[in-house]
Design an enzyme around this catalytic site. Structure first.
Site, PDB file in Angstrom:
ATOM      1  N   GLY A  12       0.778  -1.233   0.000  1.00  0.00           N
ATOM      2  CA  GLY A  12       0.000   0.000   0.000  1.00  0.00           C
ATOM      3  C   GLY A  12       0.808   1.281   0.000  1.00  0.00           C
ATOM      4  O   GLY A  12       0.290   2.336   0.368  1.00  0.00           O
ATOM      5  N   THR A  13       2.076   1.242  -0.434  1.00  0.00           N
ATOM      6  CA  THR A  13       2.856   2.482  -0.454  1.00  0.00           C
ATOM      7  C   THR A  13       2.273   3.486  -1.446  1.00  0.00           C
ATOM      8  O   THR A  13       2.229   4.680  -1.151  1.00  0.00           O
ATOM      9  CB  THR A  13       4.348   2.213  -0.768  1.00  0.00           C
ATOM     10  N   ASN A  14       1.824   3.025  -2.594  1.00  0.00           N
ATOM     11  CA  ASN A  14       1.202   3.948  -3.547  1.00  0.00           C
ATOM     12  C   ASN A  14      -0.130   4.460  -3.013  1.00  0.00           C
ATOM     13  O   ASN A  14      -0.450   5.638  -3.170  1.00  0.00           O
ATOM     14  CB  ASN A  14       1.009   3.285  -4.917  1.00  0.00           C
ATOM     15  N   ASN A 101      -5.130   2.319 -13.655  1.00  0.00           N
ATOM     16  CA  ASN A 101      -4.173   1.413 -13.042  1.00  0.00           C
ATOM     17  C   ASN A 101      -2.772   1.957 -13.275  1.00  0.00           C
ATOM     18  O   ASN A 101      -2.524   2.644 -14.261  1.00  0.00           O
ATOM     19  CB  ASN A 101      -4.300   0.019 -13.682  1.00  0.00           C
ATOM     20  N   HIS A 103       1.113   0.554 -13.820  1.00  0.00           N
ATOM     21  CA  HIS A 103       1.842  -0.669 -14.166  1.00  0.00           C
ATOM     22  C   HIS A 103       3.337  -0.353 -14.144  1.00  0.00           C
ATOM     23  O   HIS A 103       3.753   0.659 -14.708  1.00  0.00           O
ATOM     24  CB  HIS A 103       1.413  -1.145 -15.559  1.00  0.00           C
TER      25      HIS A 103
END
Length: 192
Positions: A12-14, A101, A103
């Site tokens: 969950g860093t992003n 998203n 990637h």
């Protein structure tokens, strides 16, 4: 204020970076984190910021349960940030061009089923690529094939390892992902 839902499966860093970014900007707010992993670190990160968390199974995602929870929130944007399951068509159909998203490669290279995280970084090093980067794209019914919104690249050297590639990618993600989300929310009718 616009509402963002973030889907994540892991650390969950992003997701946390997005939460922090929008906590200082009045245009939008992360209103919920959705995860398919009951032991994901993203749950703790969300709780540290008082963000509600929805934990669901793969079956609940494929059925209408998750869609119904999303509809109750009525988000302006759904962000996949390290979410590892294929996103179901019933949600994509309800939110066209409102699901994005990130990637960790320059699509269309290194995209598709099974291409995530260290799998990608190892393949890039093994193939002696001279550059890699990130792609932010719309989500459609196929893995990593939705329209590309933004890409950023970084040079690689012969000394790079999968771990150093991961660090370079993480830096790009942390810098660009919240900014691109911000631009999308400011002008949801145009591509960047």
């Amino acid at each position: 204020m616009k509402k963002i839902i973030v889907f994540a499966s892991g650390s969950g860093t992003n997701a946390e970076n997005i939460i922090k970014y929008f906590s200082n900007i009045e245009i939008a707010k992360v209103v919920s984190i959705f995860t398919n992993n009951a032991s994901a670190k993203v749950i703790d990160r969300a709780k540290n910021h008082q963000i509600p968390v929805e934990i669901f199974s793969k079956n609940e995602l494929l059925e209408r349960n998750v869609l119904q929870k999303i509809q109750k929130i009525d988000p302006d944007l759904i962000v996949l940030a390290g979410f590892l399951l294929k996103f179901p068509e019933n949600i994509i159909e309800q939110y066209p061009n409102k699901i994005i998203n990130i990637h960790p490669a320059l699509l269309p290279k290194y995209g598709g089923k099974g291409m995530y995280g260290m799998h990608i970084h190892r393949a890039i090093v093994n193939n002696k690529e001279k550059e890699t980067g990130i792609s932010i794209h719309y989500v459609n019914e196929n893995y990593d094939e939705g329209g590309i919104i933004f890409q950023a690249n970084v040079a690689l050297t012969d000394e790079d390892t999968p771990e150093t590639v991961a660090e370079k990618i993480h830096e790009l993600e942390q810098t660009h992902f919240p900014e691109i989300i911000h631009k999308i929310l400011e002008d949801s009718n145009s591509k960047i």
